[in-house]
Design a protein around this motif. Structure first.
Motif, PDB file in Angstrom:
ATOM      1  N   PRO A  53     -65.314 -50.335  36.084  1.00  0.00           N
ATOM      2  CA  PRO A  53     -66.589 -49.630  36.306  1.00  0.00           C
ATOM      3  C   PRO A  53     -66.782 -48.443  35.354  1.00  0.00           C
ATOM      4  N   LEU A  57     -69.923 -48.125  32.653  1.00  0.00           N
ATOM      5  CA  LEU A  57     -70.845 -46.993  32.598  1.00  0.00           C
ATOM      6  C   LEU A  57     -70.866 -46.389  31.188  1.00  0.00           C
ATOM      7  N   ARG A  60     -72.973 -48.529  28.886  1.00  0.00           N
ATOM      8  CA  ARG A  60     -74.422 -48.369  29.050  1.00  0.00           C
ATOM      9  C   ARG A  60     -74.936 -47.236  28.165  1.00  0.00           C
ATOM     10  N   ALA A 161     -80.155 -44.056  36.861  1.00  0.00           N
ATOM     11  CA  ALA A 161     -79.895 -44.975  37.971  1.00  0.00           C
ATOM     12  C   ALA A 161     -78.463 -45.488  37.940  1.00  0.00           C
ATOM     13  N   ALA A 162     -77.946 -45.745  36.737  1.00  0.00           N
ATOM     14  CA  ALA A 162     -76.566 -46.221  36.617  1.00  0.00           C
ATOM     15  C   ALA A 162     -75.582 -45.168  37.101  1.00  0.00           C
ATOM     16  N   GLU A 164     -76.284 -42.791  39.303  1.00  0.00           N
ATOM     17  CA  GLU A 164     -76.448 -42.692  40.758  1.00  0.00           C
ATOM     18  C   GLU A 164     -75.676 -43.799  41.465  1.00  0.00           C
ATOM     19  N   THR A 165     -75.732 -45.011  40.923  1.00  0.00           N
ATOM     20  CA  THR A 165     -74.981 -46.119  41.503  1.00  0.00           C
ATOM     21  C   THR A 165     -73.481 -45.865  41.413  1.00  0.00           C
ATOM     22  N   ALA A 166     -73.036 -45.386  40.245  1.00  0.00           N
ATOM     23  CA  ALA A 166     -71.615 -45.095  40.071  1.00  0.00           C
ATOM     24  C   ALA A 166     -71.150 -43.993  41.023  1.00  0.00           C
ATOM     25  N   ARG A 167     -72.002 -43.016  41.236  1.00  0.00           N
ATOM     26  CA  ARG A 167     -71.676 -41.954  42.197  1.00  0.00           C
ATOM     27  C   ARG A 167     -71.565 -42.504  43.610  1.00  0.00           C
ATOM     28  N   ASP A 168     -72.473 -43.360  43.985  1.00  0.00           N
ATOM     29  CA  ASP A 168     -72.513 -43.868  45.352  1.00  0.00           C
ATOM     30  C   ASP A 168     -71.290 -44.717  45.696  1.00  0.00           C
ATOM     31  N   VAL A 169     -70.670 -45.325  44.672  1.00  0.00           N
ATOM     32  CA  VAL A 169     -69.481 -46.153  44.930  1.00  0.00           C
ATOM     33  C   VAL A 169     -68.191 -45.438  44.533  1.00  0.00           C
TER      34      VAL A 169
END
Length: 264
Positions: A53, A57, A60, A161-162, A164-169
């Motif tokens: 992951p 990131l 990206r 957004a990427a 934010e997604t990485a933070r959430d997981v």
């Protein structure tokens, strides 16, 4: 000094029949299904392999900064250099050599600002407000925000957004993201025309969240943009054009010197 220690490095271990990067045999890195170019950049600059992951990131951000067309000075210079008969390596070097504080350095500057704000013991909103005031008192722009070409930088939304997604997981903490969004909020207070985050700001978030030092943030952008320089230099080499300047030869620069006069 011992002559055998003239060069010392912890990066690459090279001897006849052996190539290892930070201890990892190159043949295993080549064969791994999980090691790509982003992972190698991380390994070479950080000394260890990233998680999948983390590498994704980073990739990206690298993808986002590859090119911005000939209106970007670095790309225009690569193309002009190619019409002068130099090799493609010289054209690429000419492009990357102009990625300085103004063109290409905003990400590093913003990463340094992130550090200053996060080290500030005051609440986030107050720390951000103080830093914005400091920049404005020095007659400086807030780096990483606004774009001379795009009303809204199309790279901002997917990169944010990427993160934010990485933070959430749990891949990143999200602290630098929080700072960047607070800066964006404050600089747009009471404005009719927004000043959105640009590519430098969005990639600075990713590089900082992944733990890269600010100076490496600039280096990573240069690695990314060198791909665009390569592509444009190659394309221009197929054009058969020679000695192309920044403007068409029918457009002459405006002369602002003395009028014609006789030599005494």
């Amino acid at each position: 000094m011992n002559r055998s220690n003239w060069w010392k490095t912890s990066i690459s271990d090279i001897s006849p029949g052996i190539i290892r990067y930070h201890g990892y045999p190159v043949e295993q890195l080549i064969s791994s299904e999980h090691v790509g170019m982003a992972s190698m950049i991380w390994l070479m600059t950080r000394g260890e392999l990233p998680t999948v992951p983390q590498a994704r990131l980073l990739e990206r951000a690298l993808v986002a900064g590859v090119d911005h067309g000939p209106q970007a000075p670095s790309i225009a210079i690569a193309r002009m250099a190619m019409t002068c008969g130099v090799g493609i390596n010289s054209a690429m070097a000419s492009a990357t050599n102009v990625l300085g504080d103004v063109h290409g350095g905003a990400g590093q500057e913003l990463m340094e600002i992130f550090r200053t704000i996060l080290d500030d013991p005051r609440p986030l909103s107050e720390a951000v407000e103080a830093e914005i005031k400091r920049l404005r008192s020095d007659n400086r722009y807030v780096p990483g925000f606004g774009h001379r070409f795009h009303p809204v930088d199309p790279r901002r939304a997917p990169l944010v957004a990427a993160v934010e997604t990485a933070r959430d997981v749990g891949v990143v903490e999200g602290r630098h993201l929080e700072v960047a969004l607070e800066i964006e909020r404050q600089i747009n207070l009471n404005r009719d025309r927004p000043i959105p985050m640009n590519i430098d700001g969005a990639t600075a978030i990713i590089y900082a969240e992944l733990g890269f030092e600010p100076v490496l943030g600039r280096g990573l952008f240069i690695l990314s943009r060198s791909v665009g320089a390569l592509a444009h230099a190659w394309e221009e080499s197929q054009s058969s054009q020679r000695n192309k300047g920044p403007e068409h030869r029918s457009i002459l620069p405006t002369y602002t010197g003395s009028p014609e006069r006789a030599v005494p």
